[in-house]
Design an enzyme around this catalytic site. Structure first.
Site, PDB file in Angstrom:
ATOM      1  N   ASP A 119       0.913  -1.176  -0.036  1.00  0.00           N
ATOM      2  CA  ASP A 119      -0.131   0.093   0.080  1.00  0.00           C
ATOM      3  C   ASP A 119       1.080   1.183   0.262  1.00  0.00           C
ATOM      4  OD1 ASP A 119      -2.523   1.430   0.338  1.00  0.00           O
ATOM      5  OD2 ASP A 119      -1.594   2.059   2.442  1.00  0.00           O
ATOM      6  N   GLU A 203      -1.646  -1.371  -5.776  1.00  0.00           N
ATOM      7  CA  GLU A 203      -2.916  -0.789  -6.477  1.00  0.00           C
ATOM      8  C   GLU A 203      -2.557  -0.216  -7.897  1.00  0.00           C
ATOM      9  OE1 GLU A 203      -5.387   1.112  -2.690  1.00  0.00           O
ATOM     10  OE2 GLU A 203      -3.258   1.495  -3.055  1.00  0.00           O
ATOM     11  N   ASP A 301      -3.160   1.180   7.141  1.00  0.00           N
ATOM     12  CA  ASP A 301      -2.054   0.876   6.118  1.00  0.00           C
ATOM     13  C   ASP A 301      -1.782  -0.439   5.848  1.00  0.00           C
ATOM     14  OD1 ASP A 301      -2.070   3.703   5.457  1.00  0.00           O
ATOM     15  OD2 ASP A 301      -0.379   3.898   6.390  1.00  0.00           O
TER      16      ASP A 301
END
Length: 341
Positions: A119, A203, A301
């Site tokens: 992340d 991501e 996170d």
């Protein structure tokens, strides 16, 4: 790649610009802005590039139209030369060599079955699903102060003047140091991740769109422009896209697969039960699941990184599929797939 300071300046008119003028005409060629582009010249024919070692710290290279040029030997070549590039950066000339090191991507990772989700954030540059935090400051307080003063001096200089050129060069030296630290940080982080994991999941972020200005137009002005500008600076300072590039480069040596997944709901979803709501994330770092039957507490996170890893090819619970190319609602037991890069 070998980089060093060259003692000779290459000519401004090489074959590339001359050929463009002949093919399209001088007035139809789109010239690059001198304010936004640093000169660089590539020599693609390896047969015309000769490199010699002069000593422990110095070498020289023979380039077409330039002849012999001395440079600081910063690292071994490590392979057969394919091309050479001369570039100008922060007041110095550099020569870089593209070499074929003979390395072959392994068919299988040394630790098959291992996976990690990453992340990217602004408080911490990167957080993994294993609970590892990667972050550092790329610019020192002294450099920040000096850069601000140089910006003030730049505003008082006349365009095209010698003093303006000196100020821009001084600013470029600071930016170059920051850029080098950022590149070194992400290269080491990427090497650490690919050595331990056969699958790395990120991501699928559109960093360029995310860091765009919110100023809007005169007819439709934007809202909270200053807050958005601060967020944009934080995103660009961390260098999110450079992590993706570093992982792509490092994965070739370990056989690691890099997968990008849909970022939707990764920060709002509880990894333990799949419950999704905005209230789950109580603060920047605290995640508390509001599902009465769960109550999972984790670092926000780390929880997001676990969701990212979960979406990289494992079943996704509840609705709100995290995999790319899937529907907006996904029933339990189905699989989400990512796009390999």
């Amino acid at each position: 790649m070998v980089e060093g300071r060259a003692v000779a300046h290459p000519p401004a008119d090489l074959e590339g610009s001359g050929r463009a003028c002949r093919d399209h005409g001088t007035f139809k060629v789109r010239w690059r802005s001198k304010a936004r582009w640093s000169p660089s010249f590539r020599f693609p024919d390896a047969k015309q590039v000769t490199v010699e070692r002069l000593g422990r710290k110095w070498g020289r290279v023979k380039l077409p139209k330039l002849g012999w040029v001395r440079f600081w030997w910063s690292r071994p070549l490590g392979g057969e030369i394919r091309s050479a590039t001369v570039s100008w950066k922060s007041g110095r000339w550099f020569v870089s060599f593209l070499v074929d090191d003979g390395a072959v991507t392994p068919e299988r990772h040394a630790m098959p079955g291992t996976a990690v989700g990453v992340d990217r954030g602004v408080a911490a540059a990167a957080v993994t699903s294993d609970g590892e935090f990667f972050d550092r400051e790329f610019i020192t307080p002294g450099e920040t102060t000096r850069y601000r003063r140089l910006q003030q001096r730049l505003a008082r200089t006349k365009k095209g003047s010698t003093n303006r050129h000196k100020v821009i060069t001084a600013m470029g030296r600071i930016v170059a140091r920051v850029t080098d630290r950022r590149g070194d940080f992400w290269a080491k982080t990427a090497a650490h991740l690919v050595q331990k994991n056969a699958l790395v999941v990120l991501e699928d972020l559109r960093v360029k769109n995310m860091s765009a200005s919110a100023s809007g137009t005169v007819a439709e002005p934007g809202r909270r422009v200053r807050q958005k500008a601060g967020l944009n600076r934080a995103i660009l300072d961390k260098g999110w896209h450079r992590l993706e590039l570093a992982l792509t480069s490092a994965a070739r040596y370990t056989g690691t697969t890099l997968v990008k997944v849909n970022p939707a709901y990764t920060s709002q979803r509880c990894y333990a039960c799949g419950f999704v709501t905005e209230g789950n994330r109580e603060s920047q770092s605290v995640f508390v699941c509001k599902n009465p039957g769960c109550g999972n507490v984790d670092h926000a996170d780390v929880n997001a990184a676990k969701n990212i890893r979960h979406a990289g090819g494992q079943p996704v619970s509840a609705c709100g599929d995290l995999g790319t190319g899937q529907s907006a609602k996904q029933e339990p037991g189905s699989r989400a797939t990512g796009q390999a890069t």
